[in-house]
Design a protein around this motif. Structure first.
Motif, PDB file in Angstrom:
ATOM      1  N   UNK A  26       3.214  58.223  42.102  1.00 26.14           N
ATOM      2  CA  UNK A  26       4.338  59.116  42.233  1.00 26.14           C
ATOM      3  C   UNK A  26       4.472  59.543  43.891  1.00 26.14           C
ATOM      4  N   UNK A  27       5.242  59.048  44.637  1.00 23.90           N
ATOM      5  CA  UNK A  27       5.383  59.564  45.917  1.00 23.90           C
ATOM      6  C   UNK A  27       6.556  60.494  46.129  1.00 23.90           C
ATOM      7  N   UNK A  28       6.291  61.285  47.264  1.00 26.47           N
ATOM      8  CA  UNK A  28       7.344  62.394  47.665  1.00 26.47           C
ATOM      9  C   UNK A  28       8.521  62.063  47.522  1.00 26.47           C
ATOM     10  N   UNK A  29       9.431  62.906  47.902  1.00 24.95           N
ATOM     11  CA  UNK A  29      11.096  62.510  48.004  1.00 24.95           C
ATOM     12  C   UNK A  29      11.646  62.234  49.244  1.00 24.95           C
ATOM     13  N   UNK A  30      10.736  62.477  50.067  1.00 18.37           N
ATOM     14  CA  UNK A  30      11.364  62.427  51.529  1.00 18.37           C
ATOM     15  C   UNK A  30      10.157  62.038  52.571  1.00 18.37           C
ATOM     16  N   UNK A  31      10.627  61.273  53.728  1.00 14.10           N
ATOM     17  CA  UNK A  31       9.579  61.050  54.746  1.00 14.10           C
ATOM     18  C   UNK A  31       8.970  62.142  55.188  1.00 14.10           C
ATOM     19  N   UNK A  32       9.664  63.158  55.356  1.00 14.99           N
ATOM     20  CA  UNK A  32       9.052  64.309  55.974  1.00 14.99           C
ATOM     21  C   UNK A  32       7.918  64.887  55.180  1.00 14.99           C
ATOM     22  N   UNK A  33       7.861  64.887  53.910  1.00 19.44           N
ATOM     23  CA  UNK A  33       6.607  65.350  53.047  1.00 19.44           C
ATOM     24  C   UNK A  33       5.521  64.498  53.291  1.00 19.44           C
ATOM     25  N   UNK A  34       5.877  63.021  53.290  1.00 15.93           N
ATOM     26  CA  UNK A  34       4.831  62.006  53.519  1.00 15.93           C
ATOM     27  C   UNK A  34       4.260  62.272  54.912  1.00 15.93           C
ATOM     28  N   UNK A  35       4.877  62.451  55.908  1.00 17.84           N
ATOM     29  CA  UNK A  35       4.605  62.811  57.226  1.00 17.84           C
ATOM     30  C   UNK A  35       3.373  63.860  57.329  1.00 17.84           C
ATOM     31  N   UNK A  36       3.839  65.177  56.617  1.00 16.67           N
ATOM     32  CA  UNK A  36       3.233  66.088  56.416  1.00 16.67           C
ATOM     33  C   UNK A  36       1.581  66.028  56.139  1.00 16.67           C
ATOM     34  N   UNK A  37       1.521  64.832  55.090  1.00 20.54           N
ATOM     35  CA  UNK A  37       0.353  64.681  54.386  1.00 20.54           C
ATOM     36  C   UNK A  37      -0.253  63.621  55.473  1.00 20.54           C
ATOM     37  N   UNK A  38       0.049  62.767  55.973  1.00 24.98           N
ATOM     38  CA  UNK A  38      -0.601  61.981  57.177  1.00 24.98           C
ATOM     39  C   UNK A  38      -0.790  62.809  58.261  1.00 24.98           C
ATOM     40  N   UNK A  39      -0.291  63.674  58.663  1.00 23.30           N
ATOM     41  CA  UNK A  39      -0.542  64.541  59.739  1.00 23.30           C
ATOM     42  C   UNK A  39      -1.453  65.563  59.345  1.00 23.30           C
ATOM     43  N   UNK A  40      -1.869  65.855  58.314  1.00 22.37           N
ATOM     44  CA  UNK A  40      -2.782  66.974  57.718  1.00 22.37           C
ATOM     45  C   UNK A  40      -4.166  66.077  57.701  1.00 22.37           C
ATOM     46  N   UNK A  41      -4.020  64.969  56.974  1.00 24.61           N
ATOM     47  CA  UNK A  41      -5.417  64.123  57.043  1.00 24.61           C
ATOM     48  C   UNK A  41      -5.961  63.790  58.281  1.00 24.61           C
ATOM     49  N   UNK A  42      -4.910  63.531  59.520  1.00 24.44           N
ATOM     50  CA  UNK A  42      -5.117  63.217  60.693  1.00 24.44           C
ATOM     51  C   UNK A  42      -5.777  64.546  61.366  1.00 24.44           C
ATOM     52  N   UNK A  43      -5.253  65.559  60.985  1.00 21.48           N
ATOM     53  CA  UNK A  43      -5.640  66.732  61.743  1.00 21.48           C
ATOM     54  C   UNK A  43      -7.226  67.065  61.148  1.00 21.48           C
ATOM     55  N   UNK A  44      -7.283  66.594  60.047  1.00 17.84           N
ATOM     56  CA  UNK A  44      -8.577  66.834  59.156  1.00 17.84           C
ATOM     57  C   UNK A  44      -9.835  66.086  59.812  1.00 17.84           C
ATOM     58  N   UNK A  45      -9.386  64.812  60.608  1.00 17.07           N
ATOM     59  CA  UNK A  45     -10.308  63.809  61.053  1.00 17.07           C
ATOM     60  C   UNK A  45     -10.402  62.560  60.608  1.00 17.07           C
ATOM     61  N   UNK A  46      -9.501  62.299  59.811  1.00 21.69           N
ATOM     62  CA  UNK A  46      -9.306  60.912  59.235  1.00 21.69           C
ATOM     63  C   UNK A  46      -8.348  59.943  60.058  1.00 21.69           C
ATOM     64  N   UNK A  47      -8.888  58.808  60.137  1.00 25.33           N
ATOM     65  CA  UNK A  47      -8.126  57.693  60.857  1.00 25.33           C
ATOM     66  C   UNK A  47      -7.184  57.262  59.866  1.00 25.33           C
ATOM     67  N   UNK A  48      -6.293  56.182  60.575  1.00 21.10           N
ATOM     68  CA  UNK A  48      -5.434  55.122  59.552  1.00 21.10           C
ATOM     69  C   UNK A  48      -6.247  54.380  58.912  1.00 21.10           C
ATOM     70  N   UNK A  49      -7.491  53.823  59.505  1.00 21.58           N
ATOM     71  CA  UNK A  49      -8.601  53.024  58.757  1.00 21.58           C
ATOM     72  C   UNK A  49      -9.182  53.831  57.539  1.00 21.58           C
ATOM     73  N   UNK A  50      -9.342  55.256  57.827  1.00 20.55           N
ATOM     74  CA  UNK A  50      -9.977  55.916  56.897  1.00 20.55           C
ATOM     75  C   UNK A  50      -9.198  56.043  55.295  1.00 20.55           C
ATOM     76  N   UNK A  51      -7.664  56.386  55.883  1.00 23.77           N
ATOM     77  CA  UNK A  51      -6.597  56.253  54.943  1.00 23.77           C
ATOM     78  C   UNK A  51      -6.335  55.025  54.033  1.00 23.77           C
ATOM     79  N   UNK A  52      -6.735  53.849  54.843  1.00 21.48           N
ATOM     80  CA  UNK A  52      -6.463  52.590  54.033  1.00 21.48           C
ATOM     81  C   UNK A  52      -7.900  52.273  53.481  1.00 21.48           C
TER      82      UNK A  52
END
Length: 506
Positions: free
Chosen positions: A102-128
């Motif tokens: 289940x994904x969020x209903x808007x890109x803004x919510x997904x962007x919030x999650x990606x930016x949060x994880x990035x601020x936490x120290x995770x890279x795109x490779x870590x997310x993949x």
């Protein structure tokens, strides 16, 4: 032109056409105005737009799900999924594993999650590596979990690394899953200050069921003689033992060492001090190393004693080390392979001793005029010589020659002289029996407890010298010539501790 498959194999309309349809009724998809950002949120919460948790007057807007989006119809969900997947692809994130998520209903919510994880120290490779983390809500999943991890002792600067190592923790319920594990660890006497350290070493502990592997491994260790109060320190040192299955890992390890003649009580004491021994692979490491010892001339009846004295020998690259040390002893010390095997039986730590360190005591003895053949005999009889500090050997030798005035051949016969403390044993005892006019060997007045030494001084004759302690296969420590009497300076020690102390010095 981008299209996305529907259930049943039907294709969707192009994104541009769908967008036109949505624009015809824009008010139906306008997000609710975000509430004021609470100042109570932890510092890692991004200052991004959020959606209201209050019901809307429009029936199509209900309480947001864990994805913090609006409730959508089938077509709207499809459009949102396509747009979000395109957004993730533009970042370099592969969304294939998110197909059933289940994904969020808007890109803004997904962007919030990606930016949060990035601020936490995770890279795109870590997310993949684990893209399913994008299905976790920042507010309902990530923030509560990270706040709790920080509370139990994991530093904020280490949270990103923790999530990289165990991203599944973001899905966990703090109350239902995390808190019970922490209570279980505290119940094992793991210190509160060590909880964070334990979890950083083995974060997968947070995913185990309490009534499963963790409980059975602890129960089995206690059943073989491990003291319950030592389980906590063992877990702190080597938390991986809680994830080991008894039937396939721990019990085969114990059974094999017992088959070598190692008493379970000794094995339990070994594990209390070095729980990491359980991590040695039985088939790949332990059994080949035992076979290697036998191949180099070690007697099978001595294997238990070797393991008890130096448990780490089970996990080392033993063949290479034994070959190197055997060659060194043959070339430099003139000790043949059989003599080398006897040396290893008495002091197995020599397999890991630096050859430069070994040569220093040997060169000292050769410098005192002792023939190389006699030095070789001394090393075979008392291998501990090669691990002594030369400064201490010099002091003991000077006292032996200047104060005691004895011939060097006595040192050849009893090289253990150098292993005793000059100030606490050699000098006091020498002065005691010298004052009584007693003439005796080095072994007679040094190789005994204080109690036995006093008995010897009070005696009217010099008793026959007996051999030292020996380690018996699968049984208790036997002291030849003493019967059942325990010779000990500490009368209040229990039988198990006396057995362990005399057999192995861990």
């Amino acid at each position: 032109m981008i299209a996305s498959p529907l259930r049943g194999g039907r294709a969707t309309k192009p994104i541009t056409q769908i967008a036109k349809i949505l624009l015809q009724n824009p008010q139906k998809h306008t997000p609710i105005s975000p509430p004021t950002q609470s100042h109570h949120n932890p510092p890692w919460v991004l200052q991004t737009s959020v959606y209201s948790t209050q019901p809307s007057k429009f029936p199509e807007y209900e309480m947001p799900s864990v994805t913090w989006g609006v409730v959508q119809g089938r077509k709207e969900r499809l459009v949102s999924r396509v747009i979000i997947c395109d957004y993730l692809k533009s970042l370099g994130i592969v969304p294939d594993e998110l197909e059933n998520l289940e994904l969020p209903s808007t890109v803004e919510v997904m962007r919030e999650r990606v930016e949060f994880l990035h601020k936490l120290g995770l890279s795109i490779d870590d997310i993949n590596e684990y893209p399913l983390m994008l299905g976790c809500s920042v507010r309902k999943n990530m923030v509560p979990v990270l706040a709790y991890l920080e509370k139990i002792g994991i530093q904020r600067s280490k949270l990103g690394e923790f999530v990289k190592n165990y991203p599944q923790v973001l899905h966990a319920s703090v109350v239902v899953e995390l808190v019970p594990v922490i209570k279980f660890l505290r119940g094992l006497d793991v210190e509160k200050m060590d909880i964070g350290y334990v979890l950083q070493k083995y974060p997968e502990l947070l995913g185990y069921k309490l009534e499963g592997t963790m409980s059975t491994s602890v129960a089995y260790l206690v059943s073989i003689g491990v003291t319950p109060r030592d389980i906590g320190p063992m877990v702190t040192q080597y938390p991986y033992l809680l994830g080991m299955r008894v039937g396939t890992v721990i019990k085969p390890f114990v059974d094999y060492l017992v088959s070598l003649g190692l008493p379970k009580k000794i094995l339990a004491r070994m594990l209390e001090k070095r729980a990491y021994l359980l991590g040695y692979d039985l088939e790949e490491t332990i059994k080949p190393n035992v076979d290697c010892l036998v191949a180099f001339g070690i007697r099978r009846e001595a294997l238990a004693s070797i393991v008890a004295q130096y448990p780490q020998i089970l996990g080392q690259p033993l063949k290479a080390k034994m070959s190197s040390q055997q060659f060194f002893f043959s070339m430099k010390l003139k000790i043949d392979p059989e003599g080398f095997a006897r040396v290893i039986e008495k002091m197995p730590q020599i397999v890991s001793l630096n050859q430069h360190v070994i040569m220093k005591p040997v060169e000292f003895l050769l410098g005192r005029g002792i023939p190389s053949e006699d030095v070789a005999k001394m090393v075979v009889k008392c291998p501990q010589l090669v691990a002594l500090r030369v400064e201490l050997m010099k002091n003991s030798y000077y006292f032996f020659k200047s104060e005691m005035g004895r011939p060097v051949k006595e040192l050849v016969e009893f090289p253990e002289y150098f292993t005793y403390s000059l100030e606490s044993r050699i000098k006091p005892r020498y002065q005691r029996f010298k004052s009584k006019g007693i003439r005796c060997s080095l072994k007679w007045f040094l190789n005994c407890s204080d109690l036995r030494f006093e008995e010897r001084l009070q005696g009217e004759y010099i008793e026959t010298e007996i051999s030292g302690p020996s380690f018996c296969m699968g049984g208790k420590l036997e002291l030849p010539g003493v019967g059942n009497e325990m010779v000990s300076d500490e009368e209040d020690e229990n039988e198990d501790e006396i057995l362990y102390r005399r057999t192995v010095s861990l």
